[in-house]
Write a protein that holds these residues in place. Structure first.
Motif, PDB file in Angstrom:
ATOM      1  N   PHE A   8       0.843  -1.199   0.000  1.00 34.89           N
ATOM      2  CA  PHE A   8       0.000   0.000   0.000  1.00 34.89           C
ATOM      3  C   PHE A   8       0.873   1.242   0.000  1.00 34.89           C
ATOM      4  O   PHE A   8       0.638   2.177  -0.769  1.00 34.89           O
ATOM      5  CB  PHE A   8      -0.922   0.000   1.217  1.00 34.89           C
ATOM      6  CG  PHE A   8      -1.837   1.191   1.270  1.00 34.89           C
ATOM      7  CD1 PHE A   8      -3.073   1.166   0.664  1.00 34.89           C
ATOM      8  CD2 PHE A   8      -1.454   2.360   1.912  1.00 34.89           C
ATOM      9  CE1 PHE A   8      -3.906   2.259   0.697  1.00 34.89           C
ATOM     10  CE2 PHE A   8      -2.271   3.453   1.950  1.00 34.89           C
ATOM     11  CZ  PHE A   8      -3.513   3.403   1.347  1.00 34.89           C
ATOM     12  N   ARG A   9       1.869   1.284   0.867  1.00 33.72           N
ATOM     13  CA  ARG A   9       2.747   2.451   0.941  1.00 33.72           C
ATOM     14  C   ARG A   9       3.517   2.646  -0.360  1.00 33.72           C
ATOM     15  O   ARG A   9       3.708   3.774  -0.816  1.00 33.72           O
ATOM     16  CB  ARG A   9       3.715   2.317   2.112  1.00 33.72           C
ATOM     17  CG  ARG A   9       3.026   2.547   3.452  1.00 33.72           C
ATOM     18  CD  ARG A   9       3.970   2.431   4.579  1.00 33.72           C
ATOM     19  NE  ARG A   9       4.234   1.004   4.768  1.00 33.72           N
ATOM     20  CZ  ARG A   9       5.318   0.510   5.324  1.00 33.72           C
ATOM     21  NH1 ARG A   9       6.265   1.296   5.748  1.00 33.72           N
ATOM     22  NH2 ARG A   9       5.464  -0.782   5.477  1.00 33.72           N
ATOM     23  N   SER A  13       3.094   5.943  -2.724  1.00 33.53           N
ATOM     24  CA  SER A  13       4.208   6.813  -3.100  1.00 33.53           C
ATOM     25  C   SER A  13       4.348   6.894  -4.613  1.00 33.53           C
ATOM     26  O   SER A  13       4.688   7.952  -5.156  1.00 33.53           O
ATOM     27  CB  SER A  13       5.508   6.339  -2.463  1.00 33.53           C
ATOM     28  OG  SER A  13       5.865   5.076  -2.950  1.00 33.53           O
ATOM     29  N   ARG A  14       4.069   5.810  -5.329  1.00 33.67           N
ATOM     30  CA  ARG A  14       4.133   5.824  -6.781  1.00 33.67           C
ATOM     31  C   ARG A  14       3.061   6.758  -7.355  1.00 33.67           C
ATOM     32  O   ARG A  14       3.330   7.555  -8.255  1.00 33.67           O
ATOM     33  CB  ARG A  14       3.948   4.407  -7.323  1.00 33.67           C
ATOM     34  CG  ARG A  14       4.078   4.301  -8.817  1.00 33.67           C
ATOM     35  CD  ARG A  14       4.011   2.865  -9.296  1.00 33.67           C
ATOM     36  NE  ARG A  14       2.747   2.240  -8.944  1.00 33.67           N
ATOM     37  CZ  ARG A  14       2.634   1.113  -8.238  1.00 33.67           C
ATOM     38  NH1 ARG A  14       3.700   0.493  -7.782  1.00 33.67           N
ATOM     39  NH2 ARG A  14       1.452   0.602  -7.970  1.00 33.67           N
ATOM     40  N   ILE A  15       1.854   6.688  -6.817  1.00 33.52           N
ATOM     41  CA  ILE A  15       0.756   7.540  -7.279  1.00 33.52           C
ATOM     42  C   ILE A  15       1.055   9.001  -6.975  1.00 33.52           C
ATOM     43  O   ILE A  15       0.845   9.889  -7.804  1.00 33.52           O
ATOM     44  CB  ILE A  15      -0.565   7.103  -6.629  1.00 33.52           C
ATOM     45  CG1 ILE A  15      -0.970   5.742  -7.171  1.00 33.52           C
ATOM     46  CG2 ILE A  15      -1.666   8.127  -6.868  1.00 33.52           C
ATOM     47  CD1 ILE A  15      -2.035   5.070  -6.357  1.00 33.52           C
ATOM     48  N   ARG A  16       1.582   9.271  -5.776  1.00 33.89           N
ATOM     49  CA  ARG A  16       1.902  10.646  -5.384  1.00 33.89           C
ATOM     50  C   ARG A  16       3.005  11.219  -6.275  1.00 33.89           C
ATOM     51  O   ARG A  16       2.952  12.377  -6.679  1.00 33.89           O
ATOM     52  CB  ARG A  16       2.312  10.674  -3.924  1.00 33.89           C
ATOM     53  CG  ARG A  16       2.396  12.048  -3.353  1.00 33.89           C
ATOM     54  CD  ARG A  16       2.381  12.039  -1.839  1.00 33.89           C
ATOM     55  NE  ARG A  16       1.089  11.547  -1.381  1.00 33.89           N
ATOM     56  CZ  ARG A  16       0.940  10.490  -0.578  1.00 33.89           C
ATOM     57  NH1 ARG A  16       1.974   9.827  -0.154  1.00 33.89           N
ATOM     58  NH2 ARG A  16      -0.269  10.101  -0.215  1.00 33.89           N
ATOM     59  N   TYR A  17       4.003  10.399  -6.605  1.00 33.38           N
ATOM     60  CA  TYR A  17       5.085  10.840  -7.481  1.00 33.38           C
ATOM     61  C   TYR A  17       4.544  11.193  -8.866  1.00 33.38           C
ATOM     62  O   TYR A  17       4.881  12.227  -9.433  1.00 33.38           O
ATOM     63  CB  TYR A  17       6.155   9.753  -7.592  1.00 33.38           C
ATOM     64  CG  TYR A  17       7.237  10.077  -8.586  1.00 33.38           C
ATOM     65  CD1 TYR A  17       8.234  10.993  -8.271  1.00 33.38           C
ATOM     66  CD2 TYR A  17       7.255   9.495  -9.842  1.00 33.38           C
ATOM     67  CE1 TYR A  17       9.223  11.300  -9.169  1.00 33.38           C
ATOM     68  CE2 TYR A  17       8.232   9.794 -10.753  1.00 33.38           C
ATOM     69  CZ  TYR A  17       9.221  10.699 -10.412  1.00 33.38           C
ATOM     70  OH  TYR A  17      10.196  11.007 -11.318  1.00 33.38           O
ATOM     71  N   LYS A  18       3.689  10.346  -9.413  1.00 33.86           N
ATOM     72  CA  LYS A  18       3.115  10.622 -10.726  1.00 33.86           C
ATOM     73  C   LYS A  18       2.237  11.868 -10.698  1.00 33.86           C
ATOM     74  O   LYS A  18       2.219  12.647 -11.652  1.00 33.86           O
ATOM     75  CB  LYS A  18       2.294   9.423 -11.210  1.00 33.86           C
ATOM     76  CG  LYS A  18       3.150   8.253 -11.635  1.00 33.86           C
ATOM     77  CD  LYS A  18       2.290   7.105 -12.100  1.00 33.86           C
ATOM     78  CE  LYS A  18       3.135   5.916 -12.472  1.00 33.86           C
ATOM     79  NZ  LYS A  18       2.316   4.779 -12.918  1.00 33.86           N
ATOM     80  N   ALA A  19       1.503  12.056  -9.612  1.00 34.90           N
ATOM     81  CA  ALA A  19       0.648  13.243  -9.495  1.00 34.90           C
ATOM     82  C   ALA A  19       1.491  14.507  -9.470  1.00 34.90           C
ATOM     83  O   ALA A  19       1.138  15.519 -10.083  1.00 34.90           O
ATOM     84  CB  ALA A  19      -0.219  13.151  -8.247  1.00 34.90           C
ATOM     85  N   GLY A  98      -3.142   5.466  -2.840  1.00 39.00           N
ATOM     86  CA  GLY A  98      -2.984   4.033  -2.668  1.00 39.00           C
ATOM     87  C   GLY A  98      -4.278   3.254  -2.618  1.00 39.00           C
ATOM     88  O   GLY A  98      -4.269   2.031  -2.667  1.00 39.00           O
ATOM     89  N   TYR A  99      -5.388   3.958  -2.507  1.00 39.84           N
ATOM     90  CA  TYR A  99      -6.694   3.293  -2.490  1.00 39.84           C
ATOM     91  C   TYR A  99      -7.138   3.013  -3.924  1.00 39.84           C
ATOM     92  O   TYR A  99      -6.773   3.744  -4.841  1.00 39.84           O
ATOM     93  CB  TYR A  99      -7.745   4.171  -1.811  1.00 39.84           C
ATOM     94  CG  TYR A  99      -7.387   4.560  -0.406  1.00 39.84           C
ATOM     95  CD1 TYR A  99      -7.455   3.636   0.626  1.00 39.84           C
ATOM     96  CD2 TYR A  99      -6.972   5.847  -0.116  1.00 39.84           C
ATOM     97  CE1 TYR A  99      -7.114   3.998   1.911  1.00 39.84           C
ATOM     98  CE2 TYR A  99      -6.632   6.218   1.170  1.00 39.84           C
ATOM     99  CZ  TYR A  99      -6.713   5.292   2.178  1.00 39.84           C
ATOM    100  OH  TYR A  99      -6.368   5.638   3.451  1.00 39.84           O
TER     101      TYR A  99
END
Length: 119
Positions: A8-9, A13-19, A98-99
């Motif tokens: 999940f973490r 972090s991958r989603i936040r980086y892409k955003a 992460g959801y």
């Protein structure tokens, strides 16, 4: 020890980086989902400040029934879009944190879109 799993973490972090990479100066709409409530905030990553936030704990939504369902999440999204318009934010990048984009997270996004927020 974190309450979230390692996967999940990593996903968050991958989603936040892409955003952040795709944002080009746009603020980020971040979502946190607990068992009873849902929280959303619009963050300006260049300044590191929260521009506005909304949750099922807000005074406007507190007495409106259950807080852990899709209806409440849609109301939070609409409330956040209204607060964003007051601050002057029209476009954001969605950070689902992460959801899965399903259920309450999707309802929040749809509520924000229907109230005028673009992402």
């Amino acid at each position: 020890m974190s309450r979230f799993s390692k996967n999940f973490r990593r996903r968050a972090s991958r989603i936040r980086y892409k955003a952040r990479c795709k944002s080009f100066g746009k603020p980020r709409l971040s979502v946190f989902r607990s068992g009873r409530h849902i929280y959303a905030q619009i963050i300006d990553d260049t300044q590191g400040k929260t521009l506005c936030s909304a949750s099922t704990l807000d005074k406007n939504l507190r007495g409106s029934g259950k807080t852990a369902n899709c209806d409440a999440s849609a109301k939070v999204g609409a409330l956040l879009a209204g607060k964003a318009a007051e601050v002057g934010v029209k476009e954001v990048v969605f950070d689902r944190g992460g959801y899965n984009y399903h259920g309450r997270v999707k309802a929040l996004a749809d509520g924000a879109r229907s109230a005028g927020l673009v992402f």
